[in-house]
Design a protein around this motif. Structure first.
Motif, PDB file in Angstrom:
ATOM      1  N   ARG A 149      60.944  20.462  39.376  1.00 24.87           N
ATOM      2  CA  ARG A 149      61.029  21.574  38.427  1.00 24.87           C
ATOM      3  C   ARG A 149      62.486  21.901  38.101  1.00 24.87           C
ATOM      4  O   ARG A 149      62.835  22.166  36.943  1.00 24.87           O
ATOM      5  CB  ARG A 149      60.327  22.807  39.002  1.00 24.87           C
ATOM      6  N   ALA A 150      63.334  21.876  39.125  1.00 30.16           N
ATOM      7  CA  ALA A 150      64.747  22.194  38.906  1.00 30.16           C
ATOM      8  C   ALA A 150      65.499  21.037  38.256  1.00 30.16           C
ATOM      9  O   ALA A 150      66.524  21.246  37.614  1.00 30.16           O
ATOM     10  CB  ALA A 150      65.411  22.553  40.234  1.00 30.16           C
ATOM     11  N   ASN A 151      64.982  19.817  38.446  1.00 29.91           N
ATOM     12  CA  ASN A 151      65.633  18.605  37.919  1.00 29.91           C
ATOM     13  C   ASN A 151      67.077  18.509  38.434  1.00 29.91           C
ATOM     14  O   ASN A 151      68.009  18.274  37.670  1.00 29.91           O
ATOM     15  CB  ASN A 151      65.596  18.600  36.388  1.00 29.91           C
ATOM     16  N   LYS A 152      67.208  18.696  39.758  1.00 30.37           N
ATOM     17  CA  LYS A 152      68.526  18.646  40.386  1.00 30.37           C
ATOM     18  C   LYS A 152      68.469  17.806  41.659  1.00 30.37           C
ATOM     19  O   LYS A 152      67.401  17.446  42.134  1.00 30.37           O
ATOM     20  CB  LYS A 152      69.020  20.060  40.732  1.00 30.37           C
ATOM     21  N   ILE A 153      69.623  17.482  42.188  1.00 30.10           N
ATOM     22  CA  ILE A 153      69.849  16.727  43.424  1.00 30.10           C
ATOM     23  C   ILE A 153      69.438  15.272  43.258  1.00 30.10           C
ATOM     24  O   ILE A 153      70.281  14.377  43.309  1.00 30.10           O
ATOM     25  CB  ILE A 153      69.132  17.332  44.646  1.00 30.10           C
ATOM     26  N   VAL A 154      68.128  15.011  43.089  1.00 30.80           N
ATOM     27  CA  VAL A 154      67.635  13.640  42.961  1.00 30.80           C
ATOM     28  C   VAL A 154      67.088  13.413  41.554  1.00 30.80           C
ATOM     29  O   VAL A 154      66.846  14.363  40.799  1.00 30.80           O
ATOM     30  CB  VAL A 154      66.524  13.353  43.995  1.00 30.80           C
ATOM     31  N   ALA A 155      66.880  12.137  41.210  1.00 32.46           N
ATOM     32  CA  ALA A 155      66.294  11.803  39.917  1.00 32.46           C
ATOM     33  C   ALA A 155      64.895  12.388  39.823  1.00 32.46           C
ATOM     34  O   ALA A 155      64.138  12.398  40.802  1.00 32.46           O
ATOM     35  CB  ALA A 155      66.242  10.288  39.737  1.00 32.46           C
ATOM     36  N   ARG A 156      64.547  12.882  38.647  1.00 30.90           N
ATOM     37  CA  ARG A 156      63.241  13.519  38.476  1.00 30.90           C
ATOM     38  C   ARG A 156      62.111  12.521  38.697  1.00 30.90           C
ATOM     39  O   ARG A 156      61.043  12.884  39.200  1.00 30.90           O
ATOM     40  CB  ARG A 156      63.141  14.124  37.081  1.00 30.90           C
ATOM     41  N   SER A 157      62.344  11.263  38.336  1.00 28.86           N
ATOM     42  CA  SER A 157      61.324  10.231  38.567  1.00 28.86           C
ATOM     43  C   SER A 157      61.063  10.072  40.066  1.00 28.86           C
ATOM     44  O   SER A 157      59.929   9.840  40.492  1.00 28.86           O
ATOM     45  CB  SER A 157      61.768   8.902  37.964  1.00 28.86           C
ATOM     46  N   PHE A 158      62.119  10.223  40.864  1.00 22.93           N
ATOM     47  CA  PHE A 158      61.957  10.104  42.317  1.00 22.93           C
ATOM     48  C   PHE A 158      61.183  11.283  42.881  1.00 22.93           C
ATOM     49  O   PHE A 158      60.287  11.103  43.719  1.00 22.93           O
ATOM     50  CB  PHE A 158      63.320  10.009  42.996  1.00 22.93           C
ATOM     51  N   SER A 159      61.534  12.504  42.477  1.00 21.80           N
ATOM     52  CA  SER A 159      60.835  13.675  43.010  1.00 21.80           C
ATOM     53  C   SER A 159      59.359  13.645  42.612  1.00 21.80           C
ATOM     54  O   SER A 159      58.497  14.086  43.387  1.00 21.80           O
ATOM     55  CB  SER A 159      61.487  14.973  42.535  1.00 21.80           C
ATOM     56  N   GLU A 160      59.043  13.092  41.443  1.00 18.85           N
ATOM     57  CA  GLU A 160      57.637  12.943  41.053  1.00 18.85           C
ATOM     58  C   GLU A 160      56.952  11.917  41.938  1.00 18.85           C
ATOM     59  O   GLU A 160      55.853  12.156  42.463  1.00 18.85           O
ATOM     60  CB  GLU A 160      57.534  12.513  39.587  1.00 18.85           C
ATOM     61  N   TRP A 161      57.597  10.760  42.111  1.00 18.62           N
ATOM     62  CA  TRP A 161      57.025   9.692  42.936  1.00 18.62           C
ATOM     63  C   TRP A 161      56.821  10.162  44.371  1.00 18.62           C
ATOM     64  O   TRP A 161      55.740  10.014  44.944  1.00 18.62           O
ATOM     65  CB  TRP A 161      57.946   8.481  42.921  1.00 18.62           C
ATOM     66  N   CYS A 162      57.870  10.756  44.941  1.00 18.56           N
ATOM     67  CA  CYS A 162      57.816  11.184  46.334  1.00 18.56           C
ATOM     68  C   CYS A 162      56.789  12.302  46.519  1.00 18.56           C
ATOM     69  O   CYS A 162      56.061  12.321  47.516  1.00 18.56           O
ATOM     70  CB  CYS A 162      59.200  11.655  46.776  1.00 18.56           C
ATOM     71  N   GLY A 163      56.708  13.207  45.552  1.00 13.48           N
ATOM     72  CA  GLY A 163      55.752  14.300  45.659  1.00 13.48           C
ATOM     73  C   GLY A 163      54.318  13.826  45.674  1.00 13.48           C
ATOM     74  O   GLY A 163      53.504  14.270  46.491  1.00 13.48           O
ATOM     75  N   VAL A 164      53.990  12.907  44.772  1.00 13.05           N
ATOM     76  CA  VAL A 164      52.621  12.378  44.720  1.00 13.05           C
ATOM     77  C   VAL A 164      52.325  11.569  45.976  1.00 13.05           C
ATOM     78  O   VAL A 164      51.235  11.677  46.563  1.00 13.05           O
ATOM     79  CB  VAL A 164      52.426  11.517  43.457  1.00 13.05           C
ATOM     80  N   TRP A 165      53.281  10.765  46.401  1.00  9.19           N
ATOM     81  CA  TRP A 165      53.108   9.946  47.610  1.00  9.19           C
ATOM     82  C   TRP A 165      52.868  10.832  48.829  1.00  9.19           C
ATOM     83  O   TRP A 165      51.930  10.605  49.595  1.00  9.19           O
ATOM     84  CB  TRP A 165      54.343   9.065  47.810  1.00  9.19           C
ATOM     85  N   ASP A 166      53.724  11.837  49.022  1.00  7.25           N
ATOM     86  CA  ASP A 166      53.562  12.746  50.159  1.00  7.25           C
ATOM     87  C   ASP A 166      52.211  13.452  50.115  1.00  7.25           C
ATOM     88  O   ASP A 166      51.534  13.593  51.136  1.00  7.25           O
ATOM     89  CB  ASP A 166      54.674  13.802  50.140  1.00  7.25           C
ATOM     90  N   LEU A 167      51.827  13.916  48.918  1.00  7.93           N
ATOM     91  CA  LEU A 167      50.571  14.640  48.783  1.00  7.93           C
ATOM     92  C   LEU A 167      49.381  13.764  49.159  1.00  7.93           C
ATOM     93  O   LEU A 167      48.499  14.185  49.927  1.00  7.93           O
ATOM     94  CB  LEU A 167      50.416  15.141  47.347  1.00  7.93           C
ATOM     95  N   ILE A 168      49.349  12.544  48.640  1.00  8.54           N
ATOM     96  CA  ILE A 168      48.224  11.641  48.925  1.00  8.54           C
ATOM     97  C   ILE A 168      48.198  11.250  50.400  1.00  8.54           C
ATOM     98  O   ILE A 168      47.132  11.199  51.030  1.00  8.54           O
ATOM     99  CB  ILE A 168      48.297  10.387  48.029  1.00  8.54           C
TER     100      ILE A 168
END
Length: 204
Positions: A175-194
């Motif tokens: 949401r903040a689009n900071k620190i890491v690439a937004r594509s990474f935070s999306e990938w990591c978020g879905v991976w962690d959730l699943i």
């Protein structure tokens, strides 16, 4: 015979005519599908990870890996380095696994070194998400270590809770689009959730 006059301003729609909006719809669908490639990649990786799931505690290293990755990118303060950093850390994990070594201690040492460098250099003492990287990393690493120290019947719940918590942490960065690439935070978020949900559902 009387001809029916066409009403001005109307457009005839002969039978069999192609709907001019259809290509635009397909373009939008294709565009959305392509833009969500991190989600599709995360689903594929999660399926592979859960396909060989044991007692769930073997995924504790993911918490330490994710925390170390976020710290690394925050310290170097280069968003484009996000994916190369991830690949480098994953390569380290693979090499350690091939040597029959647990990657958690090595990742923990790397994370500790990054925290020291970031605090001394001031990068991890910055405002907002930068200042939150250290306590968040310490929390997730602590959960990863705790999951390996308690009985597996409890440890898998600790791992699942950590993964779901990190999914929320990923969402904050997305949401903040900071620190890491937004594509990474999306990938990591879905991976962690699943992974977190998978452990709760699949591990007895």
């Amino acid at each position: 015979m009387t001809r029916s006059a066409s009403v001005p301003g109307t457009v005839t729609d002969p039978v069999g005519a192609t709907d001019p909006t259809r290509p635009a719809v397909w373009r939008r669908v294709t565009s959305v599908t392509v833009r969500r490639w991190p989600t599709w990649l995360a689903l594929a990786v999660a399926a592979i990870s859960l396909g060989d799931l044991g007692d769930g505690t073997e995924l504790a290293f993911v918490l330490v890996l994710a925390a170390t990755g976020y710290l690394f990118v925050a310290v170097v303060d280069r968003v484009p380095a996000t994916w190369p950093v991830l690949l480098g850390l994953v390569a380290m994990v693979v090499v350690l696994r091939l040597l029959d070594l647990d990657p958690v201690p090595a990742l923990t040492v790397v994370a500790a070194a990054l925290i020291a460098v970031g605090m001394i250099g001031g990068r991890l003492r910055g405002p907002g998400l930068y200042g939150l990287q250290t306590p968040a990393a310490l929390g997730f690493i602590a959960l990863g270590l705790a999951a390996l120290l308690v009985p597996a019947a409890i440890g898998h719940y600790v791992v699942a809770a950590g993964l779901l918590g990190h999914a929320a942490w990923d969402a904050v960065h997305w949401r903040a689009n900071k620190i890491v690439a937004r594509s990474f935070s999306e990938w990591c978020g879905v991976w962690d959730l699943i992974l977190g949900l998978g452990i709760l559902i699949l591990v007895p």
